[in-house]
Motif scaffolding. Sequence first.
Motif, PDB file in Angstrom:
ATOM      1  N   GLN A 132       1.023  -1.184  -0.200  1.00  0.00           N
ATOM      2  CA  GLN A 132      -0.043   0.060  -0.013  1.00  0.00           C
ATOM      3  C   GLN A 132       0.798   1.159   0.037  1.00  0.00           C
ATOM      4  O   GLN A 132       0.507   2.351  -0.766  1.00  0.00           O
ATOM      5  N   GLN A 133       2.166   1.362   0.741  1.00  0.00           N
ATOM      6  CA  GLN A 133       2.963   2.376   0.846  1.00  0.00           C
ATOM      7  C   GLN A 133       3.532   2.501  -0.596  1.00  0.00           C
ATOM      8  O   GLN A 133       3.517   3.878  -0.981  1.00  0.00           O
ATOM      9  N   LEU A 134       3.908   1.395  -1.298  1.00  0.00           N
ATOM     10  CA  LEU A 134       4.479   1.631  -2.518  1.00  0.00           C
ATOM     11  C   LEU A 134       3.402   2.171  -3.478  1.00  0.00           C
ATOM     12  O   LEU A 134       3.766   3.192  -4.436  1.00  0.00           O
ATOM     13  N   ALA A 135       2.084   1.801  -3.405  1.00  0.00           N
ATOM     14  CA  ALA A 135       1.128   2.329  -4.266  1.00  0.00           C
ATOM     15  C   ALA A 135       0.824   3.827  -4.112  1.00  0.00           C
ATOM     16  O   ALA A 135       0.721   4.566  -5.112  1.00  0.00           O
ATOM     17  N   HIS A 136       1.013   4.167  -2.770  1.00  0.00           N
ATOM     18  CA  HIS A 136       0.839   5.648  -2.669  1.00  0.00           C
ATOM     19  C   HIS A 136       1.875   6.411  -3.356  1.00  0.00           C
ATOM     20  O   HIS A 136       1.885   7.432  -3.686  1.00  0.00           O
ATOM     21  N   LEU A 137       3.027   5.781  -3.178  1.00  0.00           N
ATOM     22  CA  LEU A 137       4.281   6.448  -3.751  1.00  0.00           C
ATOM     23  C   LEU A 137       4.126   6.576  -5.053  1.00  0.00           C
ATOM     24  O   LEU A 137       4.489   7.953  -5.772  1.00  0.00           O
ATOM     25  N   TYR A 138       3.795   5.554  -5.842  1.00  0.00           N
ATOM     26  CA  TYR A 138       3.683   5.720  -7.314  1.00  0.00           C
ATOM     27  C   TYR A 138       2.432   6.598  -7.607  1.00  0.00           C
ATOM     28  O   TYR A 138       2.741   7.299  -8.702  1.00  0.00           O
ATOM     29  N   SER A 139       1.489   6.912  -6.853  1.00  0.00           N
ATOM     30  CA  SER A 139       0.289   7.901  -7.162  1.00  0.00           C
ATOM     31  C   SER A 139       0.888   9.144  -7.036  1.00  0.00           C
ATOM     32  O   SER A 139       0.213  10.203  -7.687  1.00  0.00           O
ATOM     33  N   TRP A 140       1.900   9.556  -6.424  1.00  0.00           N
ATOM     34  CA  TRP A 140       2.311  10.823  -6.395  1.00  0.00           C
ATOM     35  C   TRP A 140       3.592  10.913  -6.797  1.00  0.00           C
ATOM     36  O   TRP A 140       4.441  11.832  -6.669  1.00  0.00           O
ATOM     37  N   GLY A 141       3.969   9.964  -7.714  1.00  0.00           N
ATOM     38  CA  GLY A 141       5.231  10.005  -8.296  1.00  0.00           C
ATOM     39  C   GLY A 141       5.927  11.079  -9.086  1.00  0.00           C
ATOM     40  O   GLY A 141       6.997  11.487  -8.876  1.00  0.00           O
ATOM     41  N   PRO A 142       5.017  11.960  -9.873  1.00  0.00           N
ATOM     42  CA  PRO A 142       5.468  13.310 -10.404  1.00  0.00           C
ATOM     43  C   PRO A 142       5.967  14.208  -9.277  1.00  0.00           C
ATOM     44  O   PRO A 142       7.109  14.832  -9.541  1.00  0.00           O
ATOM     45  N   VAL A 143       5.498  14.519  -8.275  1.00  0.00           N
ATOM     46  CA  VAL A 143       5.860  15.284  -7.233  1.00  0.00           C
ATOM     47  C   VAL A 143       6.927  14.826  -6.492  1.00  0.00           C
ATOM     48  O   VAL A 143       8.018  15.509  -5.992  1.00  0.00           O
ATOM     49  N   VAL A 144       6.878  13.624  -6.128  1.00  0.00           N
ATOM     50  CA  VAL A 144       8.063  12.885  -5.625  1.00  0.00           C
ATOM     51  C   VAL A 144       9.288  13.182  -6.296  1.00  0.00           C
ATOM     52  O   VAL A 144      10.558  13.539  -5.911  1.00  0.00           O
ATOM     53  N   PHE A 145       9.419  12.918  -7.361  1.00  0.00           N
ATOM     54  CA  PHE A 145      10.459  12.984  -8.372  1.00  0.00           C
ATOM     55  C   PHE A 145      10.800  14.603  -8.359  1.00  0.00           C
ATOM     56  O   PHE A 145      12.199  15.016  -8.332  1.00  0.00           O
TER      57      PHE A 145
END
Length: 367
Positions: A22-35
């Motif tokens: 679930q944590q990874l899925a959240h990370l992917y969903s916010w991927g552009p701003v994480v980058f």
Amino acid sequence: MTLFPELEKAYSKEQFSAKTAQQLAHLYSWGPVVFQVSRLMRKYGILQMLHDSDNGLTASEIVSRTGLSDYAVKCLMEASLTMHVVLIDAASDTYRLAKVGWFLLQDELISADIDFNHDVNYEGWFVLDKSLEEGRPAGLKHFGDWPTIYEGLSSLPPQVQQSWFGFDHYYSDHSFDEAVDIIFREGGKHLLDVGGNTGKFARFVTERVADAEVTICDLKQQLGMMREQTRGHVGESRIHGYGMNLLDESDAFPTAAHYDVIWMSQFLDCFGESEIVSILRRAAQIMDDSNRLYIMETLWDRQKYTPAAFCLAMTSLYFTALANGNSKMYNTDDMTRLIQEAGLEIEAIHDAIGMGGHSILVCKKKQ
């Protein structure tokens, strides 16, 4: 599909608990701003400041050193905290660098990937769906009206060119020493470098092998860039150019000389399957029993570790959206099939070339 052991272990069975997944899925969903936060923490020097600080820094100290507003620093630092890029001492509100932040700062490959993805890919990936559906690089349009990025490479903005070549060369440069040892092991002095780009490998060859001759086969506009890059080089007189549109099936490989070695480095991944077969067939036409074709590729299924496979699989989507719309980082099964279809066969495979990610496929003409 045949995978190297570490990859088969990672990709054939579930690896994560439900919480981690679930944590990874959240990370992917916010991927552009994480980058973008990761990139800006480097750009503003915050990661370096934290690295150089013995006791960490407060948000106000970071404001003072960067010149950013209190608001901007708080946004970046709080995002970075939740991304595990930095850590905080809650009692003193002091930030320090976490392991993830250290790698973002120190790993040269990550640095090349960040620049490449921001300057070259970021906007183009917004229309990745269109590229996948239509089989064309729909994301290239914001740079220019070219069918592929290669025709426009010499016309890209300087920063984009710098990031493109920085990414391309990082993946290949560390393999040059071992590659030259392998391809000249059996002797031979004349090399045909297909898709030789700026001539960096040709320069390396003519430095290492005193009487080697290199003919670079590429688009005419690329040969112009190559001439600029090789001018004044010690081996300039032994580096030749042959203008050719490799996508034109009627455009034959040069036959003015007998080439002991035909070399294709990080080249075939720039083409779709039918184009690869066409290129290899034309290469086979100028081959005999005495010469060999050496194909160096970062085949994603032959990687020892999952981060390398991940980076290569993601790179395929650069080809989709920006480069040409129909190529990718191939696996061994697919590449072997295409080589055989072109009338060639694999004689040997050398793995873990350079920093470990490249493989060299030694091909001979079928009898």
